[in-house]
Write an enzyme that holds these catalytic residues in place. Structure first.
Site, PDB file in Angstrom:
ATOM      1  CD  GLU A  42      -2.688   1.238   2.564  1.00  0.00           C
ATOM      2  OE1 GLU A  42      -3.755   1.874   2.527  1.00  0.00           O
ATOM      3  OE2 GLU A  42      -2.286   0.634   3.580  1.00  0.00           O
ATOM      4  CE  LYS A 112      -7.561   1.722   3.435  1.00  0.00           C
ATOM      5  NZ  LYS A 112      -6.333   2.290   4.072  1.00  0.00           N
ATOM      6  CB  CYS A 153      -4.839  -1.231   4.339  1.00  0.00           C
ATOM      7  SG  CYS A 153      -3.987  -1.056   5.926  1.00  0.00           S
TER       8      CYS A 153
END
Length: 274
Positions: A42, A112, A153
């Site tokens: 990331e 995300k 994440c």
């Protein structure tokens, strides 16, 4: 093709885009000698910091970073999951992952969906939503090895997302991430084992190495968990490439032995993709 060789590039990310891209390039080139599928962390071109997300942001159609990764995927004839970068579109900024095929083409992108807004008393406070916009799309991509699902994440903390990707055929779940020194020791390994076990798939996470000079300290520990919920590869905190061969036939074997997905009570509940 049932066997897949992964290279997880746990690179040290610093406050210098050019240096980060040189490091990513060298690790990709090295990794491609022993792997079919390369994964970056990331925010691999950018320090994990809201002000740096703004500074390092790039538009997809003229991205310096993505152009380099595209050329590397083509020249090395490998898949590359380009962790994530700050992606600019109009007045919005996203945390976005790009998947390249062996021809250097972008075949999927994931923004995300769950922004990292936390406040752990006396330990860490971070609010991505101060500068980032959340994505709204599930990301399942077709590869030569079958379908994969992509999250980033904090997305891994939401089991509904993983289940939807698996219900849509994903055999591997990839989550480039950057857990910190508070959440990492507590939850990183647990979450990857849980998502792999719940869905009987491979679950892969790739993080930046720990940079003690940075404002945000990444936990590292890039990881691969198998469909039985076992860790079959894991880094420490230092910069390294982790290699792991996975056998997709193992998914079928585990699902036959422990038929969780068949035993679901869909007459009582189901997870729907809107």
């Amino acid at each position: 093709m049932t066997k897949l060789k992964l290279a997880l590039c746990q690179m040290n990310v610093i406050d210098d885009k050019e240096e980060n891209l040189m490091k990513a390039s060298s690790m990709i080139t090295a990794g491609s000698k022993n792997a079919d599928f390369i994964v970056l962390p990331e925010m691999f071109n950018c320090p994990y910091s809201n002000d740096k997300f703004i500074e390092y942001g790039e538009a997809e159609n003229d991205s310096y970073t993505l152009n380099i990764i595209s050329k590397l995927a083509k020249s090395n004839q490998v898949y590359i999951l380009a962790g994530s970068i700050p992606e600019k579109e109009n007045d919005e900024l996203y945390n976005t992952s790009y998947l390249f095929n062996q021809k250097g083409e972008i075949i999927a992108k994931h923004r995300k969906m769950h922004l990292f807004d936390i406040d752990v008393k006396d330990k860490i406070t971070f609010k991505e939503s101060d500068v980032l916009t959340a994505g709204n799309d599930f990301t399942i991509a077709q590869t030569d090895f079958g379908k994969i699902g992509i999250g980033i994440c904090y997305d891994i903390r939401f089991p509904e997302l993983a289940r939807i990707m698996v219900e849509n055929g994903a055999l591997m779940l990839f989550y480039p991430g950057a857990f910190n020194m508070t959440t990492g020791p507590a939850h990183w390994e647990l979450l990857f084992r849980a998502r792999a076990l719940d869905n009987q798939v491979y679950c892969i996470g790739v993080a930046p190495a720990l940079n003690e000079n940075a404002s945000y300290h990444s936990f590292g520990h890039s990881i691969v968990a198998n469909p039985w919920g076992e860790i079959i590869a894991e880094a420490d905190q230092e910069e390294e490439i982790v290699y792991c061969e996975i056998d997709l036939d193992e998914i079928k074997k585990v699902r036959e032995e422990l038929p969780l997905l068949k035993n679901k009570r869909e007459d009582l509940y189901e997870v729907l993709k809107k």
